[in-house]
Design a protein around this motif. Structure first.
Motif, PDB file in Angstrom:
ATOM      1  N   ALA A  16      14.359 -30.167 115.352  1.00 57.78           N
ATOM      2  CA  ALA A  16      15.597 -30.930 115.208  1.00 57.78           C
ATOM      3  C   ALA A  16      16.577 -30.452 116.275  1.00 57.78           C
ATOM      4  O   ALA A  16      16.992 -29.287 116.257  1.00 57.78           O
ATOM      5  CB  ALA A  16      16.197 -30.753 113.811  1.00 57.78           C
ATOM      6  N   VAL A  17      16.925 -31.352 117.196  1.00 54.71           N
ATOM      7  CA  VAL A  17      17.839 -31.017 118.290  1.00 54.71           C
ATOM      8  C   VAL A  17      19.192 -31.620 117.922  1.00 54.71           C
ATOM      9  O   VAL A  17      19.448 -32.803 118.132  1.00 54.71           O
ATOM     10  CB  VAL A  17      17.319 -31.568 119.633  1.00 54.71           C
ATOM     11  CG1 VAL A  17      18.176 -31.048 120.784  1.00 54.71           C
ATOM     12  CG2 VAL A  17      15.860 -31.186 119.843  1.00 54.71           C
ATOM     13  N   ILE A  18      20.055 -30.789 117.349  1.00 56.71           N
ATOM     14  CA  ILE A  18      21.316 -31.267 116.782  1.00 56.71           C
ATOM     15  C   ILE A  18      22.315 -30.113 116.804  1.00 56.71           C
ATOM     16  O   ILE A  18      21.908 -28.943 116.777  1.00 56.71           O
ATOM     17  CB  ILE A  18      21.075 -31.788 115.337  1.00 56.71           C
ATOM     18  CG1 ILE A  18      22.271 -32.590 114.812  1.00 56.71           C
ATOM     19  CG2 ILE A  18      20.683 -30.658 114.401  1.00 56.71           C
ATOM     20  CD1 ILE A  18      21.948 -33.347 113.509  1.00 56.71           C
ATOM     21  N   GLY A  19      23.603 -30.412 116.866  1.00 58.47           N
ATOM     22  CA  GLY A  19      24.613 -29.362 116.994  1.00 58.47           C
ATOM     23  C   GLY A  19      24.695 -28.430 115.803  1.00 58.47           C
ATOM     24  O   GLY A  19      24.772 -27.207 115.953  1.00 58.47           O
ATOM     25  N   ILE A  20      24.721 -28.982 114.597  1.00 61.53           N
ATOM     26  CA  ILE A  20      24.648 -28.202 113.351  1.00 61.53           C
ATOM     27  C   ILE A  20      23.686 -28.925 112.421  1.00 61.53           C
ATOM     28  O   ILE A  20      23.806 -30.133 112.207  1.00 61.53           O
ATOM     29  CB  ILE A  20      26.021 -28.066 112.668  1.00 61.53           C
ATOM     30  CG1 ILE A  20      26.961 -27.177 113.485  1.00 61.53           C
ATOM     31  CG2 ILE A  20      25.881 -27.480 111.262  1.00 61.53           C
ATOM     32  CD1 ILE A  20      28.359 -27.037 112.887  1.00 61.53           C
ATOM     33  N   LEU A  21      22.737 -28.195 111.883  1.00 55.93           N
ATOM     34  CA  LEU A  21      21.800 -28.780 110.939  1.00 55.93           C
ATOM     35  C   LEU A  21      22.557 -29.143 109.665  1.00 55.93           C
ATOM     36  O   LEU A  21      23.097 -28.262 108.982  1.00 55.93           O
ATOM     37  CB  LEU A  21      20.692 -27.766 110.647  1.00 55.93           C
ATOM     38  CG  LEU A  21      19.398 -28.291 110.053  1.00 55.93           C
ATOM     39  CD1 LEU A  21      18.733 -29.304 110.976  1.00 55.93           C
ATOM     40  CD2 LEU A  21      18.450 -27.124 109.782  1.00 55.93           C
ATOM     41  N   PRO A  22      22.623 -30.421 109.307  1.00 59.49           N
ATOM     42  CA  PRO A  22      23.496 -30.822 108.194  1.00 59.49           C
ATOM     43  C   PRO A  22      22.966 -30.445 106.819  1.00 59.49           C
ATOM     44  O   PRO A  22      23.706 -30.538 105.845  1.00 59.49           O
ATOM     45  CB  PRO A  22      23.581 -32.346 108.358  1.00 59.49           C
ATOM     46  CG  PRO A  22      22.335 -32.729 109.082  1.00 59.49           C
ATOM     47  CD  PRO A  22      22.029 -31.587 110.001  1.00 59.49           C
ATOM     48  N   THR A  23      21.713 -30.008 106.745  1.00 59.24           N
ATOM     49  CA  THR A  23      21.127 -29.668 105.452  1.00 59.24           C
ATOM     50  C   THR A  23      21.162 -28.164 105.166  1.00 59.24           C
ATOM     51  O   THR A  23      20.571 -27.711 104.185  1.00 59.24           O
ATOM     52  CB  THR A  23      19.675 -30.166 105.393  1.00 59.24           C
ATOM     53  OG1 THR A  23      18.979 -29.709 106.563  1.00 59.24           O
ATOM     54  CG2 THR A  23      19.625 -31.684 105.344  1.00 59.24           C
ATOM     55  N   LEU A  24      21.848 -27.406 105.985  1.00 56.69           N
ATOM     56  CA  LEU A  24      22.024 -25.980 105.693  1.00 56.69           C
ATOM     57  C   LEU A  24      22.820 -25.795 104.405  1.00 56.69           C
ATOM     58  O   LEU A  24      23.727 -26.569 104.105  1.00 56.69           O
ATOM     59  CB  LEU A  24      22.768 -25.302 106.829  1.00 56.69           C
ATOM     60  CG  LEU A  24      21.997 -25.010 108.115  1.00 56.69           C
ATOM     61  CD1 LEU A  24      22.969 -24.681 109.238  1.00 56.69           C
ATOM     62  CD2 LEU A  24      21.018 -23.856 107.904  1.00 56.69           C
TER      63      LEU A  24
END
Length: 498
Positions: free
Chosen positions: A125-133
């Motif tokens: 997953a290449v994303i700024g903040i993983l939203p499922t943390l």
């Protein structure tokens, strides 16, 4: 910070020895700058991408050791948390069609990494903040198994003397009230939530100050146009939440030191500079060593014997002061060089988006650095810092200050002022018209549509909740769709919202 350190604890004598050694490194660097010791045959660029691993349910997959073993490629390394990897792309010249080749190489690297991740049951997953943390992922047990990460965690927490406070006021989703996050963490792992693209540009010593000052001027518009980190721990927060989160996650200051004006280790800075020496000197003057490990080299003796000094202590210390535009001293094939490392951008959403962000930065940075009347002589340093936080908080809804234009939104600033400058800078760097057209065209369309990765994420989650999903389900569903669209490769401004 890529350097391994001793797992042994440090004693008070180590700190004094380290301070004295850093001063000798500073003296040596000053001598090198005065003597013209740096080789600079051709501008080179470099790029690092921090990555996340997720499982089939879109939750963090703590499997970086298994994925790295499957990859068996030195271009990929560990990062702070077990759900992180980092890709270091080999440096290359900026000119010609090099950027187009870099785009192809990024596709190949990330495709290979995803294939190896899938062999272990994970996905990239290449994303700024993983939203499922969630808070459980900030437990210290999820630190990557490395002495430097454990020591860094212990040193930062010991310096602060209390748990990490995460406190953020967000901007509401479409049609919803603003949300607020206030929580504590017992480790520095919230830093691992911040996954970025780091852009490197090799510069001659006499050009460094102009390029760094220009990068500082661009930081606010960069994050506004490239925002891709709107969610943290289930909350809708800033458009680019990485910016305040990274500051809070690595802060060594308790409230009392903040009130005294002690500088944070995640730092925009406080003044325009005239030399790269200014930045290294500030780092040594203002920040205690977190990892006070010394080596045997006497840097001035190495220089006088015709060698390129490693300046190990200065470089290690520099890696624990997280400037948004960081100075870098490095030695490659026995030759020393200097780089500006731009750290404000998030990872993702697509390879093409990341390349567009890079081309915009390199082009605009060069054009600003070469202006007869530099823009930083016409604006206060504080205005540049305020632009960074306004762009990170509000994205396209921000109001940014620019000399000669006053206050204006980021899309208007880019379309009217910075995109023409970026094209000029790329042309002066001998970048091909094909590459400039491809990447700057993406930035132009992003400005026209006002759709960043953050805007797409926020709108998609709001729509999912309007259909009756709870927030956690909406975030996981959004992330799964994000990964599908990112894999397809169309830039984020063209992504449909359902």
């Amino acid at each position: 910070m890529g350097k391994d350190v001793s797992p042994d604890s440090f004693n008070p004598r180590d700190r004094g020895r380290y301070r004295r050694k850093m001063q000798r490194c500073l003296d040596t660097l000053a001598r090198m700058l005065a003597d013209g010791s740096f080789s600079f045959p051709r501008k080179h660029i470099g790029l690092e991408v921090e990555l996340n691993l997720v499982d089939a349910a879109m939750r963090p997959s703590m499997s970086n050791a298994a994925v790295l073993e499957a990859l068996d490629d030195p271009s990929f390394t560990t990062e702070l948390s077990q759900h992180n990897l980092e890709l270091n792309v080999p440096p290359r010249p900026l000119d010609g069609d090099s950027a187009l080749q870099l785009e192809d190489d990024l596709h190949a690297y990330l495709g290979m990494a995803n294939a190896k991740a899938e062999e272990t049951g994970a996905h990239l997953a290449v994303i700024g903040i993983l939203p499922t943390l969630s808070n459980e992922h900030f437990d210290q047990k999820w630190l990557t198994n490395s002495a430097r990460y454990s020591l860094l965690n212990d040193r930062i927490l010991a310096a602060r003397g209390e748990h990490t406070l995460l406190s953020l006021e967000g901007t509401g989703l479409p049609g919803q009230q603003p949300e607020r996050l206030r929580t504590y963490a017992e480790s520095i792992l919230p830093e691992a939530a911040c996954t970025s693209v780091q852009l490197h540009l090799q510069v001659a010593p006499e050009e460094f100050a102009a390029h760094w000052n220009a990068a500082q001027c661009l930081a606010g518009v960069q994050v506004a146009l490239g925002a891709n980190s709107p969610f943290l721990l289930g909350k809708a927060l800033w458009q680019e939440t990485r910016i305040p989160l990274f500051l809070q996650a690595t802060d060594t200051r308790p409230e009392e030191l903040k009130n005294q004006g002690v500088r944070p280790r995640v730092w925009f800075g406080e003044r325009w500079i005239t030399s790269i020496f200014d930045l290294f000197e500030e780092n040594v003057r203002y920040f205690p060593g977190l990892l006070p490990e010394t080596d045997e080299e006497e840097p001035m003796e190495a220089l006088e014997s015709g060698l390129a000094p490693k300046l190990s202590e200065l470089r290690l210390h520099n890696g624990t002061v997280w400037r948004w535009n960081r100075p870098v001293y490095d030695v490659v094939d026995g030759k020393p060089h200097l780089r500006v490392e731009n750290r404000v951008l998030p990872a993702g959403p697509t390879v093409l988006d990341m390349m567009a962000n890079a081309a915009f930065f390199y082009g605009a940075q060069r054009a600003l650095a070469e202006q007869e009347r530099p823009v930083w002589t016409q604006m206060s340093f504080q205005a540049a810092e305020e632009n960074l936080y306004a762009g990170a908080r509000n994205g396209f809804d921000a109001q940014l200050y620019w000399p000669g234009n006053g206050w204006l939104p980021p899309d208007e600033l880019a379309l009217r002022v910075l995109l023409p400058l970026a094209r000029e800078g790329l042309r002066n760097s001998d970048v091909s018209d094909a590459a400039a057209d491809r990447y700057l065209g993406v930035i132009e369309r992003r400005c026209v549509t006002k759709r960043t990765g953050a805007a797409w994420q926020r709108e998609t989650v709001a729509n999912a909740q309007a259909r009756g999903m709870d927030r956690d389900t909406a975030l996981a569903t959004m992330l799964a769709r994000y990964l599908e669209l990112a894999k397809a490769g169309e830039p984020v401004h063209a992504w449909p919202v359902t």
